[in-house]
Design a protein around this motif. Structure first.
Motif, short mmCIF file in Angstrom:
data_model
loop_
_atom_site.label_atom_id
_atom_site.label_comp_id
_atom_site.label_asym_id
_atom_site.label_seq_id
_atom_site.Cartn_x
_atom_site.Cartn_y
_atom_site.Cartn_z
N UNK A 16 -6.69 8.48 -4.05
CA UNK A 16 -7.03 9.90 -4.28
C UNK A 16 -7.54 10.31 -5.70
N UNK A 17 -7.04 9.64 -6.73
CA UNK A 17 -7.32 10.05 -7.98
C UNK A 17 -8.90 9.83 -7.99
N UNK A 18 -9.53 8.62 -7.69
CA UNK A 18 -10.84 8.15 -7.88
C UNK A 18 -11.48 8.87 -6.94
N UNK A 23 -15.07 15.94 -8.02
CA UNK A 23 -14.86 16.83 -8.79
C UNK A 23 -14.55 16.39 -10.22
N UNK A 24 -15.45 15.98 -10.96
CA UNK A 24 -14.97 15.27 -12.37
C UNK A 24 -14.05 16.28 -13.21
N UNK A 25 -14.19 17.62 -13.08
CA UNK A 25 -13.51 18.55 -13.81
C UNK A 25 -11.85 18.52 -13.22
N UNK A 26 -11.73 18.00 -12.22
CA UNK A 26 -10.23 18.01 -11.88
C UNK A 26 -9.25 17.47 -12.86
N UNK A 27 -8.32 18.28 -13.19
CA UNK A 27 -6.95 17.91 -13.91
C UNK A 27 -5.85 18.41 -13.24
N UNK A 28 -4.94 17.71 -12.97
CA UNK A 28 -3.61 17.98 -12.48
C UNK A 28 -3.02 18.89 -13.55
N UNK A 73 -0.86 -2.14 -5.52
CA UNK A 73 -2.14 -2.55 -5.76
C UNK A 73 -3.22 -1.59 -4.97
N UNK A 74 -2.77 -0.80 -4.24
CA UNK A 74 -3.59 0.06 -3.66
C UNK A 74 -3.88 1.35 -3.93
N UNK A 75 -2.77 1.92 -4.81
CA UNK A 75 -2.91 3.32 -5.16
C UNK A 75 -1.97 4.33 -4.40
N UNK A 76 -2.16 5.42 -4.46
CA UNK A 76 -1.30 6.58 -3.64
C UNK A 76 -2.04 7.05 -2.20
N UNK A 77 -1.45 6.84 -1.28
CA UNK A 77 -2.21 7.24 0.00
C UNK A 77 -1.51 8.52 0.45
#
Length: 62
Positions: A1-3, A9-14, A39-43
């Protein structure tokens, strides 16, 4: 999700939404569920219609 967010949207920040991490942002939305897999990240998925998290229940515990 983060990738995906970084690509779309490269400007997205939590932090702009008041959260330290993307996973914290996702947990704040009751209509979303999340699952951390090694190993797969957040789904992330939309919660099924009519399915609700009870108060105090995180999406990870469903």
């Amino acid at each position: 999700m983060g990738q995906y967010l970084k690509r779309t949207d490269p400007s997205f920040l939590s932090k702009a939404f008041g959260f330290a991490a993307l996973s914290d942002t996702i947990r704040a939305y009751p209509e979303l569920t999340s699952k951390q897999e090694s190993g797969t990240g957040l789904w992330v998925n939309l919660r099924a219609a009519g399915e609700r998290a009870s108060p105090g229940q995180t999406s990870d515990s469903l």
